[in-house]
Write a protein that holds these residues in place. Structure first.
Motif, PDB file in Angstrom:
ATOM      1  N   TYR A 147      28.387  -2.622  26.597  1.00  0.00           N
ATOM      2  CA  TYR A 147      27.467  -3.596  27.195  1.00  0.00           C
ATOM      3  C   TYR A 147      26.030  -3.075  27.181  1.00  0.00           C
ATOM      4  CZ  TYR A 147      31.854  -5.677  28.612  1.00  0.00           C
ATOM      5  OH  TYR A 147      33.107  -6.231  28.594  1.00  0.00           O
ATOM      6  N   LEU A 204      22.587  -4.825  25.528  1.00  0.00           N
ATOM      7  CA  LEU A 204      21.277  -4.929  26.183  1.00  0.00           C
ATOM      8  C   LEU A 204      20.174  -4.320  25.319  1.00  0.00           C
ATOM      9  CD1 LEU A 204      22.093  -4.115  29.929  1.00  0.00           C
ATOM     10  CD2 LEU A 204      21.843  -6.351  28.839  1.00  0.00           C
ATOM     11  N   LEU A 264      24.447 -12.233  25.016  1.00  0.00           N
ATOM     12  CA  LEU A 264      23.151 -12.004  25.654  1.00  0.00           C
ATOM     13  C   LEU A 264      22.051 -12.840  25.017  1.00  0.00           C
ATOM     14  CD1 LEU A 264      21.464 -10.150  27.658  1.00  0.00           C
ATOM     15  CD2 LEU A 264      20.998  -8.743  25.633  1.00  0.00           C
ATOM     16  N   PRO A 321      24.403 -12.717  32.444  1.00  0.00           N
ATOM     17  CA  PRO A 321      24.442 -11.966  33.704  1.00  0.00           C
ATOM     18  C   PRO A 321      25.682 -11.082  33.835  1.00  0.00           C
ATOM     19  CG  PRO A 321      23.882 -14.271  34.087  1.00  0.00           C
ATOM     20  CD  PRO A 321      24.335 -14.173  32.665  1.00  0.00           C
ATOM     21  N   GLY A 343      25.131  -7.928  31.911  1.00  0.00           N
ATOM     22  CA  GLY A 343      24.284  -7.032  32.692  1.00  0.00           C
ATOM     23  C   GLY A 343      25.046  -6.322  33.793  1.00  0.00           C
ATOM     24  N   ARG A 344      25.912  -7.042  34.487  1.00  0.00           N
ATOM     25  CA  ARG A 344      26.694  -6.430  35.567  1.00  0.00           C
ATOM     26  C   ARG A 344      27.619  -5.345  35.024  1.00  0.00           C
ATOM     27  NH1 ARG A 344      28.095 -11.704  37.294  1.00  0.00           N
ATOM     28  NH2 ARG A 344      30.317 -11.186  37.062  1.00  0.00           N
ATOM     29  N   ASN A 375      25.869  -2.184  34.093  1.00  0.00           N
ATOM     30  CA  ASN A 375      25.428  -1.410  35.244  1.00  0.00           C
ATOM     31  C   ASN A 375      26.559  -0.833  36.072  1.00  0.00           C
ATOM     32  OD1 ASN A 375      22.632  -1.758  34.829  1.00  0.00           O
ATOM     33  ND2 ASN A 375      22.711  -3.807  35.739  1.00  0.00           N
TER      34      ASN A 375
END
Length: 335
Positions: free
Chosen positions: A262, A266, A279, A291, A294-295, A298
């Motif tokens: 992921y 990004l 994305l 989203p 992104g989660r 992270n």
């Protein structure tokens, strides 16, 4: 187990997944992690041992076995129809375009089945072999553990036409999301299951258009990171349109099941169009998937939790339990 800090979260997620399975109708209710506890108590250890032995000579086998479970469940449900060889009266799913020349690992499945037939003759289905092999492969690569729902029986016919319609990495994002939705898998499941691309390789032919003629523009995909594009062009020259050269799906940690996949997206380093589109294709529905990407980038814990839940849900797509089915003695042919 691998990554113990993530295990509590995964266990919590699976409580909900098991509840979902229990609501999935009479067939799904027959599936249970304890299905072979009495009839073949060492089934998990046997599967794990054979895969560990295969991995010693073939580091790619973990990703390959995981992919076989995906490609089986998306056609006729999880019934091991993918494993059937071609006959004079039946076209094999192995010969469908999404599988031919790329689906692999069948001899290892044969070895697992042979070991189980030696220990517990006629007990463990080929469909359950694929489900267990997928979990073991993820775990051995450093990913999450989940209790695999078991008790499927094997289908007695392949579905070549269905295999022709498997999700394709060149399809628009909204079409891919719809294929998952049609099987009861939501956007979180879709993004999580795409994360299986954190291990394994892809042939140049599956993304070559992004390098030289994206959407028939005679240009590269503008979402590709320029330095990554240059490296891919070295591996996949334009003069070879059917190039089968292998490239890491995750160039950062290609053999480790983690959330770097992921982070790559990004950074505009998603290898397949279907990876980066989650994305970078708002016109195709990336508003709902970006989203989630992104989660997961992270939080490896959140990715592991969602992946384990999605795998349980996928394993309950039209499970073959009872009825006019069988437990194949040889996964390549009906009894």
């Amino acid at each position: 187990m691998a990554f113990p800090t993530a295990m509590a979260a995964v266990a919590v997620a699976l409580c909900a997944a098991f509840a979902l399975a229990a609501l999935g109708g009479a067939e799904a209710q027959q599936l249970s992690p304890a299905y072979y506890d009495d009839s073949c108590p060492h089934v998990y250890d046997t599967v794990r041992r054979v895969i560990q032995e295969a991995r010693a000579s073939d580091p790619r086998i973990l990703a390959s076995l995981l992919r076989l479970h995906f490609h089986d469940c998306f056609v006729n449900g999880c019934d091991a129809s993918l494993l059937l060889d071609e006959t004079p009266t039946m076209r094999s799913e192995k010969e469908a375009n999404p599988n031919k020349g790329s689906a692999r690992g069948f001899p290892v499945v044969d070895d697992i089945k042979a070991a189980l037939e030696n220990a517990c003759p006629g007990v463990v289905s080929c469909a359950d072999v694929l489900a267990l092999a997928a979990e073991v492969s993820v775990e051995l690569a450093g990913g999450p553990y989940w209790r695999v729902m078991l008790g499927r029986t094997d289908g007695m016919a392949a579905n070549f036409d269905g295999a022709q319609n498997l999700p394709n990495p060149t399809e628009p994002l909204n079409d891919l999301k719809q294929k998952f939705a049609d099987l009861g898998l939501d956007d979180t499941d879709f993004v999580a299951l795409q994360g299986a691309h954190t291990i394994g390789r892809a042939q140049c032919r599956f993304f070559q258009d992004r390098l030289y003629n994206f959407s028939d523009t005679e240009r590269s995909d503008p979402t590709l990171d320029r330095s990554y594009l240059a490296a891919l062009r070295e591996s996949c020259p334009a003069a070879v349109s059917d190039n089968t050269c292998l490239n890491n799906l995750d160039p950062a940690t290609p053999d480790t099941f983690d959330n770097r996949y992921y982070a790559n997206i990004l950074s505009n380093r998603g290898l397949l169009r279907s990876d980066q589109a989650m994305l970078s294709a708002p016109e195709e529905g990336a508003v709902s998937t970006a989203p989630i990407v992104g989660r997961f980038a992270n939080s490896q814990v959140e990715f592991f939790q969602s992946f384990a839940t999605a795998m349980v849900k996928m394993g309950n797509i039209a499970p073959m339990t009872g009825g006019l089915r069988e437990v194949r003695r040889n996964c390549r042919v009906v009894n």
